[in-house]
Design a protein around this motif. Structure first.
Motif, short mmCIF file in Angstrom:
data_model
loop_
_atom_site.label_atom_id
_atom_site.label_comp_id
_atom_site.label_asym_id
_atom_site.label_seq_id
_atom_site.Cartn_x
_atom_site.Cartn_y
_atom_site.Cartn_z
N GLY A 93 64.69 27.64 -5.67
CA GLY A 93 65.63 28.29 -4.78
C GLY A 93 65.86 29.77 -5.07
O GLY A 93 66.83 30.35 -4.60
N THR A 94 64.97 30.38 -5.83
CA THR A 94 65.12 31.80 -6.16
C THR A 94 64.84 32.64 -4.91
O THR A 94 63.95 32.31 -4.12
CB THR A 94 64.16 32.22 -7.27
N PRO A 95 65.58 33.73 -4.70
CA PRO A 95 65.29 34.61 -3.56
C PRO A 95 63.96 35.32 -3.75
O PRO A 95 63.52 35.55 -4.87
CB PRO A 95 66.46 35.60 -3.57
N TYR A 96 63.32 35.66 -2.64
CA TYR A 96 62.00 36.29 -2.72
C TYR A 96 62.05 37.63 -3.45
O TYR A 96 61.09 38.00 -4.13
CB TYR A 96 61.43 36.47 -1.31
N ALA A 148 55.50 37.65 -2.35
CA ALA A 148 56.95 37.65 -2.54
C ALA A 148 57.59 38.88 -1.88
O ALA A 148 58.66 38.79 -1.27
CB ALA A 148 57.28 37.61 -4.03
N LEU A 149 56.92 40.03 -1.99
CA LEU A 149 57.45 41.27 -1.42
C LEU A 149 57.50 41.19 0.10
O LEU A 149 58.48 41.61 0.73
CB LEU A 149 56.58 42.44 -1.86
N GLY A 150 56.45 40.65 0.70
CA GLY A 150 56.43 40.50 2.16
C GLY A 150 57.51 39.57 2.66
O GLY A 150 58.20 39.86 3.65
N ASP A 151 57.70 38.44 1.98
CA ASP A 151 58.75 37.49 2.37
C ASP A 151 60.14 38.06 2.12
O ASP A 151 61.08 37.78 2.87
CB ASP A 151 58.58 36.17 1.61
N ALA A 152 60.28 38.86 1.07
CA ALA A 152 61.57 39.49 0.79
C ALA A 152 61.96 40.44 1.92
O ALA A 152 63.13 40.49 2.33
CB ALA A 152 61.51 40.25 -0.53
N ALA A 153 60.98 41.19 2.44
CA ALA A 153 61.26 42.12 3.53
C ALA A 153 61.54 41.38 4.83
O ALA A 153 62.51 41.68 5.55
CB ALA A 153 60.09 43.09 3.71
N ALA A 154 60.70 40.40 5.16
CA ALA A 154 60.82 39.71 6.44
C ALA A 154 62.00 38.75 6.48
O ALA A 154 62.69 38.65 7.51
CB ALA A 154 59.52 38.94 6.73
N ASP A 156 64.45 37.85 3.39
CA ASP A 156 65.67 38.23 2.65
C ASP A 156 66.35 39.45 3.27
O ASP A 156 67.58 39.49 3.40
CB ASP A 156 65.33 38.54 1.18
N ALA A 157 65.56 40.46 3.64
CA ALA A 157 66.13 41.67 4.23
C ALA A 157 66.33 41.56 5.75
O ALA A 157 66.92 42.44 6.36
CB ALA A 157 65.24 42.88 3.92
N GLY A 162 57.53 41.66 12.61
CA GLY A 162 57.14 42.87 13.30
C GLY A 162 57.50 44.14 12.54
O GLY A 162 56.65 45.02 12.31
N TRP A 163 58.75 44.25 12.12
CA TRP A 163 59.18 45.43 11.37
C TRP A 163 58.58 45.46 9.97
O TRP A 163 58.39 46.54 9.39
CB TRP A 163 60.70 45.50 11.30
#
Length: 268
Positions: A93-96, A148-154, A156-157, A162-163
């Motif tokens: 369950g850790t955030p991306y 992880a970075l891509g999922d964090a942006a799409a 988590d953020a 698209g963005w």
């Protein structure tokens, strides 16, 4: 472990087809892992884990570079890298964004170890078995970080796919600009290499996801299959033309410093 030396680097030359093929592997790895996982966890595990170790065994035991062997290995690292990046989020369950920080720290640690032991991080120095193992470890960490970075942006953020494409499409141009401004080519290469993962994965997710999730709704199976067809065509092209072998584009890049230094350090 016995140290082996190779007559030439066991990686392709870095040029346009290299980046196009690398981006394809990131997208295929993302939707391919999702497609397999949605149909059978057991099959996903066999293909992802078994394929990863089988491909690397095939690559590492060879004495020379070959496009099919190399790019199949990258593709399987992409599938496996997606799984190890999504695993902590699903299981713990850790955030991306937290997973991205962990993989970034692991990547930096591995690069520091590589540089301290070998004195170079250039892909053109992959002329010994030890450097090749360090290279593939680094490649795996870039896939874990990028996923992880891509999922964090799409997610988590809340940017959506698209963005995220816009964000990482701009971000991947920054190392190129910094290289043109005079920063070390090797560092810019690895930054670009890591950023191909979230960019390619965001494009693949955008194509595959339902319209309600901000995508085009093609489905993971269709996107994966289409990606594999283009991937096979590009790998077939470089296999037949030998255009990705070391030095093939030396004359074309002669007026400018290439993204990776051409000089090969002496083998250990």
């Amino acid at each position: 472990m016995q140290q082996r030396a190779f007559v030439s680097p066991k990686v392709p030359e870095v040029f346009v087809v290299f980046w196009a093929t690398k981006l394809l592997t990131t997208g295929i790895g993302e939707t391919g892992a999702d497609f397999l996982g949605s149909h059978s966890i057991a099959i996903a595990g066999i293909v992802g884990v078994g394929g990863f170790f089988a491909a690397l065994w095939w690559q590492l035991r060879a004495e020379t570079y070959h496009p099919v062997r190399y790019w199949v290995s990258v593709l399987m690292v992409a599938v496996f890298g997606t799984m190890i990046a999504d695993g902590p989020h699903v299981a713990l369950g850790t955030p991306y964004w937290f997973d991205a920080i962990v993989y970034f720290a692991l990547l930096c640690g591995l690069l520091a170890w590589w540089y301290r032991s070998e004195g170079t991080l250039s892909v053109h120095s992959i002329v010994t078995s030890r450097r090749e193992r360090l290279y593939w470890g680094t490649v795996l960490m870039t896939f874990g970080l990028g996923t992880a970075l891509g999922d964090a942006a799409a997610i988590d953020a809340g940017l959506g796919f698209g963005w995220s494409i816009v964000l990482f499409g701009v971000a991947i141009l920054l190392p190129l600009g910094l290289w043109r401004a005079g920063l070390p080519a090797v560092g810019c290469f690895w930054a670009s290499y890591a950023l191909t993962r979230p960019l390619g994965a965001s494009v693949a997710d955008f194509l595959a996801s339902r319209s309600s999730a901000g995508g085009l709704g093609w489905g993971t199976g269709v996107v994966t299959a289409a990606g594999l067809v283009i991937f096979a065509a590009l790998v077939g092209y470089v296999t037949l033309t030998h255009s990705d072998e070391e030095g093939a584009h030396a004359r074309a890049t002669e007026p400018h410093q290439p993204l990776e230094p051409d000089a090969l350090p002496a083998a250990d």
